[in-house]
Design a protein around this motif. Structure first.
Motif, short mmCIF file in Angstrom:
data_model
loop_
_atom_site.label_atom_id
_atom_site.label_comp_id
_atom_site.label_asym_id
_atom_site.label_seq_id
_atom_site.Cartn_x
_atom_site.Cartn_y
_atom_site.Cartn_z
N VAL A 233 28.30 56.11 89.71
CA VAL A 233 29.48 55.59 89.57
C VAL A 233 30.65 56.25 89.38
CG1 VAL A 233 30.53 53.23 88.48
CG2 VAL A 233 28.21 53.32 88.73
N LYS A 234 31.73 56.29 90.20
CA LYS A 234 32.86 57.17 89.95
C LYS A 234 34.08 56.30 90.13
CE LYS A 234 30.64 61.05 92.16
NZ LYS A 234 30.37 62.11 93.33
N PRO A 235 34.90 56.38 89.19
CA PRO A 235 36.28 55.72 89.22
C PRO A 235 37.31 56.40 90.11
CG PRO A 235 35.97 57.08 87.12
CD PRO A 235 34.91 57.15 87.90
N GLU A 236 37.98 55.67 91.03
CA GLU A 236 38.91 56.21 91.67
C GLU A 236 40.33 56.22 91.28
OE1 GLU A 236 38.37 57.79 94.70
OE2 GLU A 236 35.99 57.53 94.32
N ASP A 237 40.48 55.52 90.15
CA ASP A 237 41.98 55.35 89.80
C ASP A 237 42.14 56.46 89.24
OD1 ASP A 237 40.54 52.53 88.80
OD2 ASP A 237 42.30 52.52 89.90
N GLY A 238 43.65 56.73 88.77
CA GLY A 238 44.21 57.91 88.11
C GLY A 238 43.67 58.27 86.88
N GLN A 239 43.30 57.17 85.93
CA GLN A 239 42.75 57.39 84.65
C GLN A 239 41.60 56.29 84.83
OE1 GLN A 239 46.17 56.39 82.25
NE2 GLN A 239 45.66 58.15 81.00
#
Length: 268
Positions: A233-239
């Protein structure tokens, strides 16, 4: 030939001397034996110089202490895979249900006696997941077919407290730990790992105490392992809203606080 001549000469001298004095001859006999042993390297080191040796550390255990598996919502093999995936993504508050995953792979909420093939499972999971409040994550599914021959990735996942999914005889298990031997080769310091046990959690049993399962190298058949899957699971937001210590988490509503009924969509 020169060695043989020296040995014969020494032996003859000893026997000639023995004719005049038995006692001194017996005293010289151990000297002759040591000489012959040295010439022919009899009884020398078991590992001659230059031959590599190995040093083994047995029974090293890596285990995710707090790992848990969600129960399969249907008593079917293809739902054990969905339950194992849910167990990995749930801590990240990804609102993707077992029914969602089975429907995407099978075309409906059906019950089958075997898990889908790896290509279909990976395709159903991998892609971008958009949530109602604008957060965007990427799900990435990778797999290795058959019993793993290089186990470095498995050991690294266990060290990072990241469970994997093991498919054994068509059934999906959550892989939460390993017991292995470590061998160090003397010539170059290379390390070789031999898995002795795979510690698993079975999504099928209704009782939690019945979910602990082990694959043992000396007991079970490695040819019956269908493969291993890793779901990231990888976040795509800046933070990253996945980590509660970030400012982003402090200033935005987390997925767990959203109203029930929000349906996510996955795009490839």
């Amino acid at each position: 030939m020169r060695k043989l001549a020296c040995i014969a000469l020494l032996f003859c001298c000893t026997m000639a001397f023995a004719q005049g004095a038995i006692g001194p001859a017996l005293a010289l006999f151990p000297v002759v034996v040591r000489f012959i042993t040295k010439v022919f390297h009899i009884g020398g080191p078991s590992n001659p110089k230059g031959v590599p040796t190995t040093q083994m550390t047995p029974g090293i255990t890596l285990e995710i202490a707090d790992a848990k598996v969600y129960a399969a919502q249907q008593p079917c093999q293809n739902w054990t895979w969905a339950a194992a995936v849910e167990s990995i993504i749930a801590p990240y508050s990804v609102p993707l249900t077992q029914d969602d995953m089975v429907t995407r792979v099978e075309g409906g909420s059906v019950c089958k006696d075997q898990s889908p093939n790896f290509e279909r499972m990976s395709r159903a999971l991998s892609g971008n997941l958009y949530l109602e409040d604008g957060h965007k994550i990427t799900l990435e599914a990778r797999n290795v077919t058959g019993a793993p021959t290089v186990i470095d990735d498995i050991l690294l996942s266990m060290k990072n407290n990241h469970p994997l999914i093991l498919f054994w005889k068509g059934h999906a298990y959550l892989l939460k730990g390993v017991v292995y031997n470590e061998l160090i080769i003397s010539t170059n310091g290379a390390r070789v790992f031999e898995i002795q046990e795979l510690k698993l959690l079975d999504p099928a049993p209704n009782k939690p105490e019945e979910r602990e399962v082990s694959f043992l190298r000396d007991r079970d058949d490695a040819d019956q392992i269908d493969g291993v899957m890793d779901v990231q699971v990888k976040p795509e937001d800046g933070q990253s809203w996945i980590h509660p210590e970030t400012e982003y988490q402090k200033n935005h509503t987390s997925p767990a606080e959203r109203p029930v009924g929000v349906t996510p969509s996955i795009t490839p």
